[in-house]
Enzyme design. Structure first.
Site, PDB file in Angstrom:
ATOM      1  N   GLN A  43       1.041 -13.354   5.589  1.00 25.89           N
ATOM      2  CA  GLN A  43       1.801 -12.449   6.459  1.00 25.89           C
ATOM      3  C   GLN A  43       0.907 -11.933   7.589  1.00 25.89           C
ATOM      4  O   GLN A  43      -0.322 -12.070   7.536  1.00 25.89           O
ATOM      5  CB  GLN A  43       2.341 -11.269   5.645  1.00 25.89           C
ATOM      6  N   ASP A  98      -2.080  -1.486  -0.617  1.00 26.35           N
ATOM      7  CA  ASP A  98      -2.651  -0.319   0.077  1.00 26.35           C
ATOM      8  C   ASP A  98      -3.485   0.543  -0.866  1.00 26.35           C
ATOM      9  O   ASP A  98      -4.148   1.484  -0.427  1.00 26.35           O
ATOM     10  CB  ASP A  98      -1.544   0.508   0.751  1.00 26.35           C
ATOM     11  N   ASP A 167       4.992  -2.562  -7.134  1.00 28.05           N
ATOM     12  CA  ASP A 167       4.870  -1.881  -5.841  1.00 28.05           C
ATOM     13  C   ASP A 167       4.929  -2.954  -4.764  1.00 28.05           C
ATOM     14  O   ASP A 167       3.924  -3.359  -4.210  1.00 28.05           O
ATOM     15  CB  ASP A 167       3.533  -1.127  -5.809  1.00 28.05           C
ATOM     16  N   SER A 168       6.140  -3.439  -4.520  1.00 30.21           N
ATOM     17  CA  SER A 168       6.292  -4.612  -3.649  1.00 30.21           C
ATOM     18  C   SER A 168       6.754  -4.221  -2.254  1.00 30.21           C
ATOM     19  O   SER A 168       7.287  -3.128  -2.051  1.00 30.21           O
ATOM     20  CB  SER A 168       7.332  -5.550  -4.245  1.00 30.21           C
ATOM     21  N   PRO A 174       6.873 -13.196   0.891  1.00 28.41           N
ATOM     22  CA  PRO A 174       6.223 -13.376  -0.412  1.00 28.41           C
ATOM     23  C   PRO A 174       6.772 -12.478  -1.515  1.00 28.41           C
ATOM     24  O   PRO A 174       6.590 -12.752  -2.691  1.00 28.41           O
ATOM     25  CB  PRO A 174       4.747 -13.031  -0.122  1.00 28.41           C
TER      26      PRO A 174
END
Ligand code: SAM
Length: 286
Positions: A43, A98, A167-168, A174
């Site tokens: 990405q 993150d 936590d997508s 993806p």
């Protein structure tokens, strides 16, 4: 440093990040500076410093987390499952590049090990470097970083974890498979007999279809399924949903166990977050 101009527009001499939410909705954020921009194998990864939200992580043009409101999402996706489980020792985070979710999980002394399975190492690298308000520059030795597709990783786990946190990013690119029934089924297998999971299930305002489908899938796999909510200003619609699936423990009286330092979560929020707006309640049939 490659900057994708399609997401950054100069308007009257000012730089703006333009987030295309849907066909008829765009959000604009005024940018002070592009701190980092790079195409990874998965990405386009950017950190931009914005006037209102400070340093912000943007993947493929979509805001993931910001220094100003990232704590809301990260506290809600972690503390609710970790308080629901009476003794969480082994935790798996899927995505979460993150590092904000891992940072919150580290507040629990009884957690012995955290596997963080993130597909894109670049997200972790730039978040640790430039997004320290969110990541806390995470260096807790209990966290093991694994750079792999989360769907492949969970397929090979059996009764390994007490808590799984998905936590997508949004269900495109993806992360698409991270919303599938097969993936939740593999998580159920990866959990111990009394384990539980949570995932972000998108906006009840703009993505009710995703929330409804997620709730139905998780309800099929787990005897206890609950939806809860929080307000995250930089997510479209503001209102955001999370879905919890549990084999044994119910998310009740969580406020009685609350003893952590946080910026959003408190005893009142732990009770209130399960009270859903009437339209959401009706759409989910709960
Ligand atoms: N809080 C954010 C939100 O709701 O928009 C999501 C945070 S986190 C940045 C999402 C992470 O999921 C990204 O870093 C992305 O690389 C990762 N990701 C996407 N698909 C993945 C997959 N199949 N396996 C593992 N990680 C994945």
């Amino acid at each position: 440093m490659s900057t994708k101009l399609e997401w950054l527009k100069e308007i009257d001499g000012q730089l703006w990040l333009v987030e295309d939410e849907k066909e008829n909705l765009r959000l604009y954020y005024r940018v002070k500076e592009v701190i980092h921009a790079e195409q990874s194998p998965f990405q386009h990864v950017m950190i931009v410093d914005t006037y209102e939200f400070g340093p912000t992580l943007v993947l493929d043009g979509v805001i993931q987390t910001t220094s100003r409101d990232g704590h809301i999402y990260n506290e809600m996706i972690t503390h609710i499952p970790l308080l629901t489980h009476p003794n969480p020792k082994r935790v798996l985070i899927i995505g979460g590049g993150d590092c904000g979710a891992a940072r919150e999980v580290c507040k629990y002394a009884q957690v012995e090990h955290i596997d963080m399975v993130e597909i894109d190492e670049l997200v972790v690298k730039v978040s640790k470097q430039y997004l320290t308000e969110v990541s806390g520059n995470l260096s807790d030795p209990r966290v093991r970083f694994i750079y792999e597709d989360g769907t492949t990783f969970v397929k090979n786990q059996n009764s390994t974890y007490d808590v799984v946190i998905v936590d997508s990013s949004d269900p495109i690119g993806p992360a698409e498979q991270l919303f599938s029934y097969e993936f939740y089924r593999d998580i159920e297998q990866a959990l111990k007999p009394d384990g539980l999971m949570v995932c972000q299930s998108q906006s009840p305002i703009f993505h009710m279809d995703v929330l409804k489908q997620t709730y139905e899938r998780i309800s099929k796999l787990f005897p206890i399924a609950r939806v809860y909510q929080a307000v995250v200003p930089t997510y479209p619609g503001g209102l955001w949903s999370f879905t919890l699936g549990s084999k044994k423990y119910r998310p009740e009286q969580l406020e009685d166990k609350w003893n952590k330092e946080a910026k959003y979560v408190n005893k009142g929020i732990l009770k209130a977050c399960f009270h859903l707006p009437e339209s959401v309640r009706q759409a989910l049939g709960v």
